[in-house]
Design an enzyme around this catalytic site. Sequence first.
Site, PDB file in Angstrom:
ATOM      1  N   LYS A 293      -8.416   6.562  -6.928  1.00 24.41           N
ATOM      2  CA  LYS A 293      -7.184   5.512  -7.306  1.00 24.41           C
ATOM      3  C   LYS A 293      -6.864   4.945  -6.075  1.00 24.41           C
ATOM      4  CE  LYS A 293      -3.060   5.350  -8.080  1.00 24.41           C
ATOM      5  NZ  LYS A 293      -2.674   3.926  -7.538  1.00 24.41           N
TER       6      LYS A 293
ATOM      7  N   GLY B 171       3.805  13.871  -3.712  1.00 32.40           N
ATOM      8  CA  GLY B 171       2.905  15.189  -3.357  1.00 32.40           C
ATOM      9  C   GLY B 171       3.867  16.401  -3.842  1.00 32.40           C
TER      10      GLY B 171
ATOM     11  N   CYS C  60       2.143   7.032   8.494  1.00 30.99           N
ATOM     12  CA  CYS C  60       2.913   8.391   7.998  1.00 30.99           C
ATOM     13  C   CYS C  60       3.031   9.199   9.454  1.00 30.99           C
ATOM     14  CB  CYS C  60       1.881   9.334   7.161  1.00 30.99           C
ATOM     15  SG  CYS C  60       0.217   9.546   7.372  1.00 30.99           S
TER      16      CYS C  60
END
Length: 478
Positions: free
Chosen positions: A184, A241, A292
């Site tokens: 996805k 997460g 990140c």
Amino acid sequence: MASAFEYAPAPESRSVVDIAPSYGLFIDGEFTEAADGKVFKTVSPSTEEVLSEIAQAGEADVDRAVRAARKAFEKWSALPGSERAKYLFRIARIIQERSRELAVLETLDNGKPIKETRDADLPLVAAHFFYYAGWADKLDHAGFGANPRPLGVAGQVIPWNFPLLMLAWKIAPALATGNTVVLKPAETTPLSALFFADICRQAGLPKGVVNILPGYGDTGAALVAHPDVNKVAFTGSTAVGKQIARTVAGTRKKLTLELGGKGANIVFDDAPIDQAVEGIVNGIFFNQGQVCCAGSRLLVQESIQDELMESLKRRLSTLRLGDPLDKNTDIGAINSEEQLARITTLVEQGEAEGAERWSPACELPSSGYWFAPTLFTNVTQAHTIARDEIFGPVLSVLTFRTPDEAVAKANNSQYGLSAGIWTEKGSRILAVANKLRAGVIWSNTFNKFDPTSPFGGYKESGFGREGGRHGLEAYLDV
């Protein structure tokens, strides 16, 4: 922004990429409409122009894709590694052949400068497929014991900051080890994944081995929760997460998470200033800071703070912000209106808490999502901007006096993804690196990636590793 030189516009042509008015889901080797007929639009962050209409996958589509992947797994996993490698090599070569097209597409859909997609993203994407193609017939010698077996169907959810590169990080090791994939992409950047689906067909990849399901968070949640998914890989926010970890808890699903970060970039008093400034700029302003592992906390030894800040501000004044398709552009557009609002809110909070804000003189385009490169001084560890991941072109500057203080401040974070060390002393690099709780530590450089090197974090930056030999383990029953 102001510059010592005048640059004539050098736009990359949009004509090299042909974007269709609409795209379906890619399931079992074919593009198809969503079961409930839902669609959404993807826009260009630099202009707010609608690029295409995309089918939005629902729960029924997730089930259909997982079933296709499960069926394909029987034959794909039974292939000799040398045969799987041929498909991966073919995919890598096609990516190289279509790299200009894909770079323009990624810049249009994501907002990052063309020189980043062209010179960094696409070469790394091809390199990952080449690298894992080389491992496909050598799994017995990867250090995981004799005859390691694939897990089955891998459900993969990727972010919008490096759409095609994150796809490569996930799909290449999964296919090399004999797994099949349902992926996805992020809702704001689905196009390069859908173009990759076409590359899979061009490479002759068997039907069902790779399935692409564009959609929103509920699509990803349905994929993660599907009972016939054996492996979940997620790159994105720490909050999501944690939610995924709760979903898979108590199941037999294998999980890797690569989450947020608040990387410390440590500059000692003996560091080469000009080199360090380039590393600082690359560490936080590459991809508009939407990385990140960005070096979003700059830790400077007190004795060189004034000299470094003067040099850094001078360098920021030469950066060029504007059209991402212009080959001269250094700073592109923020990926979405939602992300721009988050950056703006956190920056305003930094000012309200007493940090000193500075940006170079900068004229922002009238349309699109833009934020000027920004740095904060007089920052303490109590400031929100020193603790929270901003995910934008915003640098917080703190100072230290001793190496021990630098280490203590660097480790004073709930995150542990990356760090940088700038010094002329090799012994100091090793001594400090051994004390830092970060998954990736760069010395006298920043944001350097290689498919042979593992990447991942500690603490709330996630667990598991991607890249290198270590990246194989996540997709094997060892």
